[in-house]
Design a protein around this motif. Structure first.
Motif, PDB file in Angstrom:
ATOM      1  N   GLU A  23       0.757  -1.184  -0.003  1.00 20.22           N
ATOM      2  CA  GLU A  23      -0.030   0.092  -0.067  1.00 20.22           C
ATOM      3  C   GLU A  23       0.798   1.480  -0.099  1.00 20.22           C
ATOM      4  N   ILE A  26       2.333   1.446  -3.541  1.00 19.07           N
ATOM      5  CA  ILE A  26       1.392   2.220  -4.545  1.00 19.07           C
ATOM      6  C   ILE A  26       1.171   3.798  -4.124  1.00 19.07           C
ATOM      7  N   GLU A  27       1.077   4.120  -2.891  1.00 20.61           N
ATOM      8  CA  GLU A  27       0.985   5.604  -2.775  1.00 20.61           C
ATOM      9  C   GLU A  27       1.973   6.355  -3.316  1.00 20.61           C
ATOM     10  N   ARG A  30       1.667   6.585  -6.955  1.00 19.59           N
ATOM     11  CA  ARG A  30       0.743   7.550  -7.337  1.00 19.59           C
ATOM     12  C   ARG A  30       1.531   8.981  -7.435  1.00 19.59           C
ATOM     13  N   GLU A  68       1.307  -5.440  -9.047  1.00 18.26           N
ATOM     14  CA  GLU A  68       0.288  -4.981  -8.170  1.00 18.26           C
ATOM     15  C   GLU A  68       0.029  -3.575  -8.544  1.00 18.26           C
ATOM     16  N   PHE A  69       0.993  -2.796  -9.270  1.00 11.55           N
ATOM     17  CA  PHE A  69       0.568  -1.451  -9.974  1.00 11.55           C
ATOM     18  C   PHE A  69      -0.214  -1.658 -11.216  1.00 11.55           C
ATOM     19  N   ARG A  70      -0.230  -2.734 -11.857  1.00 16.50           N
ATOM     20  CA  ARG A  70      -1.294  -3.012 -12.840  1.00 16.50           C
ATOM     21  C   ARG A  70      -2.612  -3.285 -12.332  1.00 16.50           C
ATOM     22  N   PHE A  71      -2.517  -4.129 -11.347  1.00 16.01           N
ATOM     23  CA  PHE A  71      -3.954  -4.118 -10.562  1.00 16.01           C
ATOM     24  C   PHE A  71      -4.533  -2.995  -9.932  1.00 16.01           C
ATOM     25  N   ALA A  72      -3.745  -2.219  -9.509  1.00 14.21           N
ATOM     26  CA  ALA A  72      -4.130  -0.650  -8.936  1.00 14.21           C
ATOM     27  C   ALA A  72      -4.304   0.310  -9.928  1.00 14.21           C
ATOM     28  N   ASP A  73      -3.886   0.043 -11.205  1.00 11.39           N
ATOM     29  CA  ASP A  73      -4.224   0.915 -12.339  1.00 11.39           C
ATOM     30  C   ASP A  73      -3.135   2.165 -12.132  1.00 11.39           C
ATOM     31  N   VAL A  74      -1.972   1.874 -11.696  1.00 14.74           N
ATOM     32  CA  VAL A  74      -0.867   2.856 -11.606  1.00 14.74           C
ATOM     33  C   VAL A  74       0.081   2.756 -12.693  1.00 14.74           C
TER      34      VAL A  74
END
Length: 236
Positions: A23, A26-27, A30, A68-74
């Motif tokens: 998390e 991902i933050e 972004r 993980e970035f792909r799943f989170a659309d980053v």
């Protein structure tokens, strides 16, 4: 085409003193994307105390985080790398402890912490250069030796060593020696790259403030060269 490329980050979670969780990673991603970054090198510390940081593991961790970035659309593309600490026994490192940028044959990111450059510094540089690698020295402005002797930047040039400035240092207090040296090197075109040295979401806004300070100081064209054009040379 690429936007800004972050050449120094500890964004892989749970590996070193950087991001602790996915998390957080991902933050951070972004925030980087919002600042115009499209790519980031994952450069965990290559220290004796982090024995699990190997070429194979960094490649696997980078791929896993990319998913993980792909799943989170980053939309941040990750590349593997490492930050090799130069210490007295660094030349005893096995091959898997030498982790070039993008796992290629061109560049390696390294750091050193010393009050003055030790006797092993130049032999360590020559050892890496003998592998065909150009050494990029991370955040020299944070090293006491460079703070006391700013002219060491000229010696690095003679040795064929490139310098990477830390964005956060450009947002430090004006009286801080880190900021004074970073500003000096930036104005005198001593830097080859500027990197965020991302560690966590809490400190990343200050690093992005340093990016804005750099643009205000030397102009967007110069900062683009240090965060877009020159970093492209590290890409595979």
């Amino acid at each position: 085409m690429t936007g800004r490329i972050d050449v120094h980050s500890h964004i892989i979670p749970g590996v070193d003193d950087g991001c602790k969780t996915i998390e957080q990673s991902i933050e951070c991603a972004r925030i980087l994307v919002a600042a115009g970054y499209t790519h980031s090198f994952c450069t965990p510390h290559v220290w004796p105390s982090y024995g699990n940081v190997t070429r194979e593991n960094v490649a696997q961790w980078t791929n896993a985080l990319q998913e993980e970035f792909r799943f989170a659309d980053v939309p941040l593309t990750l590349l593997p790398g490492g930050e090799l600490n130069l210490h007295a026994r660094v030349m005893e490192n096995p091959p898997e402890q030498i982790i070039p940028m993008a796992l290629g044959r061109k560049y390696i990111l390294a750091d050193i912490w010393a009050d003055k450059l030790p006797a092993f510094f130049e032999p360590s540089i020559r050892w890496l250069q003998a592998m065909g690698l150009t050494v990029i020295l991370a955040h020299p402005e944070r090293c006491r030796a460079f703070q006391d002797w700013p002219e060491l930047a000229d010696r690095m040039m003679d040795l064929g060593v490139k310098l990477q400035g830390n964005l956060q240092c450009l947002a430090d207090r004006p009286e801080a020696r880190t900021r004074q040296i970073a500003e000096l090197y930036l104005r005198k075109s001593r830097y080859f790259l500027l990197g965020s040295d991302t560690h966590n979401p809490e400190s990343l806004p200050a690093r992005m403030a340093g990016l804005n300070e750099a643009i205000a100081m030397v102009g967007e064209a110069t900062v683009n060269r240090l965060t877009i054009d020159n970093p492209r040379l590290l890409l595979p």
